[in-house]
Design a protein around this motif. Structure first.
Motif, short mmCIF file in Angstrom:
data_model
loop_
_atom_site.label_atom_id
_atom_site.label_comp_id
_atom_site.label_asym_id
_atom_site.label_seq_id
_atom_site.Cartn_x
_atom_site.Cartn_y
_atom_site.Cartn_z
N UNK A 99 19.68 24.01 9.78
CA UNK A 99 18.31 23.76 10.24
C UNK A 99 17.93 24.76 11.33
N UNK A 100 18.86 25.02 12.26
CA UNK A 100 18.59 25.97 13.34
C UNK A 100 18.33 27.37 12.80
N UNK A 101 19.12 27.80 11.82
CA UNK A 101 18.92 29.12 11.23
C UNK A 101 17.57 29.21 10.52
N UNK A 102 17.21 28.15 9.82
CA UNK A 102 15.91 28.13 9.16
C UNK A 102 14.76 28.20 10.15
N UNK A 103 14.90 27.48 11.24
CA UNK A 103 13.84 27.50 12.26
C UNK A 103 13.74 28.87 12.92
N UNK A 104 14.87 29.48 13.22
CA UNK A 104 14.84 30.79 13.87
C UNK A 104 14.22 31.83 12.96
N UNK A 105 14.57 31.79 11.67
CA UNK A 105 13.96 32.72 10.71
C UNK A 105 12.46 32.46 10.58
N UNK A 106 12.05 31.20 10.71
CA UNK A 106 10.63 30.88 10.67
C UNK A 106 9.91 31.44 11.89
N UNK A 107 10.56 31.42 13.06
CA UNK A 107 9.97 32.06 14.24
C UNK A 107 9.81 33.56 13.97
N UNK A 163 8.73 23.79 12.79
CA UNK A 163 9.70 24.09 13.84
C UNK A 163 10.16 22.87 14.61
N UNK A 164 9.62 21.71 14.32
CA UNK A 164 10.02 20.52 15.06
C UNK A 164 9.10 20.28 16.24
N UNK A 165 9.47 19.31 17.05
CA UNK A 165 8.62 18.86 18.15
C UNK A 165 8.69 19.83 19.34
N UNK A 166 7.53 20.15 19.89
CA UNK A 166 7.48 20.98 21.09
C UNK A 166 8.23 20.32 22.24
N UNK A 167 8.03 19.02 22.41
CA UNK A 167 8.69 18.30 23.51
C UNK A 167 10.20 18.27 23.34
N UNK A 168 10.65 18.18 22.08
CA UNK A 168 12.09 18.19 21.81
C UNK A 168 12.72 19.50 22.26
N UNK A 169 12.11 20.62 21.91
CA UNK A 169 12.66 21.92 22.27
C UNK A 169 12.51 22.20 23.77
N UNK A 170 11.42 21.73 24.35
CA UNK A 170 11.23 21.89 25.80
C UNK A 170 12.33 21.16 26.56
N UNK A 171 12.69 19.96 26.10
CA UNK A 171 13.75 19.20 26.77
C UNK A 171 15.09 19.91 26.68
#
Length: 352
Positions: free
Chosen positions: A208-216, A333-341
Motif C-alpha cells: 500500500x505504501x509503495x502504491x501511494x508513493x508512486x501515486x504521489x 492517498x488516504x486520510x490527511x489527518x492520518x498522515x499528519x499524525x
C-alpha cells in the motif's frame, strides 16, 4: 534486516543519470502513444475514462512489473524507477492504474497481463470465503484480481480474489476524472490465501505504501504538466501590451508552484530510497510525501487553472483534465489527518 549503505558521489551521479535517461525514454514513448487531448475526449465518451490499448502498451513495456525480481520475470528495478515512470504517466495524462498495479505485482512478486489491485481495507475470512465492502475503488471496474488483507478470527491473512468468481459485485462509480471506479462487495467469495500472520500484514502495508508513493509521483507529473502549460500561456497571453507572466502576481504564483513540485519530487525520492533500504523512517517519509501532496501539491493544477483565466473553464480546454486527475489521485492517498499524525509523531521523536 535494515541496510545502511552510504553511496558514493559517483554512485549518486550514475543513478541520477540513469533515472534521467529513463524519464526521457518514457516521455518519448508516451508522446507517441498518448496525448492529454485524448484523455479530455474520453471525458466526453459514454464509458469510463480508460483505454485498454494504451494499458496494453504499458503492460507490454513491463512497467507494472518493474518492482518484480528478475528471477520472477520482472524488471528487477527500484522504487525510484517506478516513481519516474509514474511521474511520466502523470505528465502525459495517461488514464491507467500504473501505481496500483505495480504495487500489487510487487506484493505477489508475480508478472501477469491481468490487472491486480491491492485493497487497503480489511475484510473477513470464514472458511475459504471472504466478505467485505470497499467503496469507490479506483480502477475497480476493470480489475481482474484483488489482493486483500483479511482476518480469519484474529489472524491477518493475505490472499487473492478473482473478480470472475461468484459473490463479487461491482457497482460502477464516476469519480471526478471519470475513471473506471467501482464499489466492490464480496459475499461468500472464494479466497486463495498467500500468506498469514504478521508477515502478511507487513507485506500488505508495504505494498500500500509503495502504491501511494508512486501515486504521489504521478501527482508530481500532473502538477508539473499543468504548471508548464500555465508558464507557456503566461509568456504568450498579453494584456495592456505585455505578457501576463511579467506581472508580479502571476510570476510569483508560477515560481511558488514550481517550488512545490520540486519539494514533492525530493520527498518522493527520499521516501523511495528509505523503502528500498528498509530504513526505520520509511513509513514516516512516505507519509511526509503523501501529506505534502494532499496539502500543497494538489493545489498546483488549481493555481494553473487560475492563470489561464476564463478559457480554462471551457470544456474544450485541457486545464480541467489535470485539475480532475489531481483531485482524484489525492483521494487514493488516504486520510490527511492520518498522515499528519504519523509525520508529527516522527518529528516529535527526532526532536527528543
Amino acid at each position: 534486516m535494515t541496510r545502511d549503505v552510504q553511496p558514493s558521489l559517483d554512485d549518486i551521479a550514475d543513478t541520477a543519470a540513469e533515472l534521467a535517461q529513463l524519464r526521457t525514454t518514457a516521455d518519448e514513448i508516451l508522446a507517441q502513444a498518448w496525448t492529454t487531448e485524448r484523455t479530455r475526449v474520453l471525458l466526453d465518451g459514454p464509458g469510463p475514462a480508460f483505454d485498454e490499448n494504451v494499458w496494453k502498451t504499458v503492460v507490454d513495456m513491463g512497467w507494472p512489473d518493474v518492482l518484480v525480481a528478475e528471477t520472477r520475470g520482472g524488471g528487477g528495478g527500484s522504487l525510484r524507477e517506478l516513481c519516474v515512470l509514474a511521474e511520466a504517466s502523470g505528465a502525459a495524462a495517461l488514464p491507467v492504474p500504473l501505481a496500483a498495479a505495480a504495487a500489487a505485482n510487487w506484493c505477489e512478486q508475480r508478472t501477469s497481463d491481468e490487472l491486480t489491485l491491492v485493497l487497503d481495507e480489511i475484510g473477513t475470512v470464514v472458511g475459504d470465503e471472504v466478505h467485505g465492502t470497499w467503496p469507490i475503488v479506483p480502477f475497480g471496474g476493470v480489475a481482474d484480481r484483488l489482493l486483500i488483507l483479511a482476518r480469519r478470527d484474529s489472524e491477518p491473512v493475505l490472499g487473492v480474489v478473482d473478480v470472475g468468481e461468484h459473490g463479487v459485485q461491482r457497482t460502477p462509480e464516476q469519480p471526478l476524472d471519470h475513471g473506471p471506479a467501482a464499489t466492490i462487495t464480496l459475499t461468500n467469495t472464494p479466497f486463495r490465501p498467500l500468506a498469514s500472520g504478521a508477515s502478511a500484514a507487513t507485506r500488505h502495508h508495504e505494498a500500500v505504501s509503495r502504491g501511494r508513493l508512486a501515486t504521489v509521483a504521478e501527482l508530481v507529473g500532473i502538477a508539473s504538466s499543468a504548471n508548464d502549460a500555465a508558464v507557456e500561456y503566461a509568456k504568450m497571453r498579453k494584456t495592456f501590451g505585455q505578457p501576463i507572466g511579467a506581472r508580479q502576481a502571476i510570476k510569483h504564483r508560477l515560481v511558488d508552484q514550481r517550488s512545490v513540485i520540486e519539494i514533492a519530487r525530493a520527498l518522493v525520492n527520499r521516501a523511495a530510497d528509505a523503502c528500498e533500504l528498509q530504513h526505520p523512517d520509511a513509513e514516516a517519509l512516505v507519509s511526509l510525501a503523501v501529506f505534502w501532496a494532499i496539502d500543497s501539491l494538489r493545489r498546483v493544477p488549481e493555481g494553473a487553472t487560475q492563470v489561464f483565466g476564463g478559457i480554462a473553464y471551457t470544456w474544450e480546454h485541457e486545464a480541467h483534465v489535470h485539475l480532475r486527475r489531481a483531485a482524484t489521485r489525492v483521494t487514493m492517498l488516504g486520510s490527511r489527518s492520518e498522515h499528519r499524525a504519523v509525520v508529527a509523531d516522527w518529528l516529535r521523536t527526532r526532536s527528543q
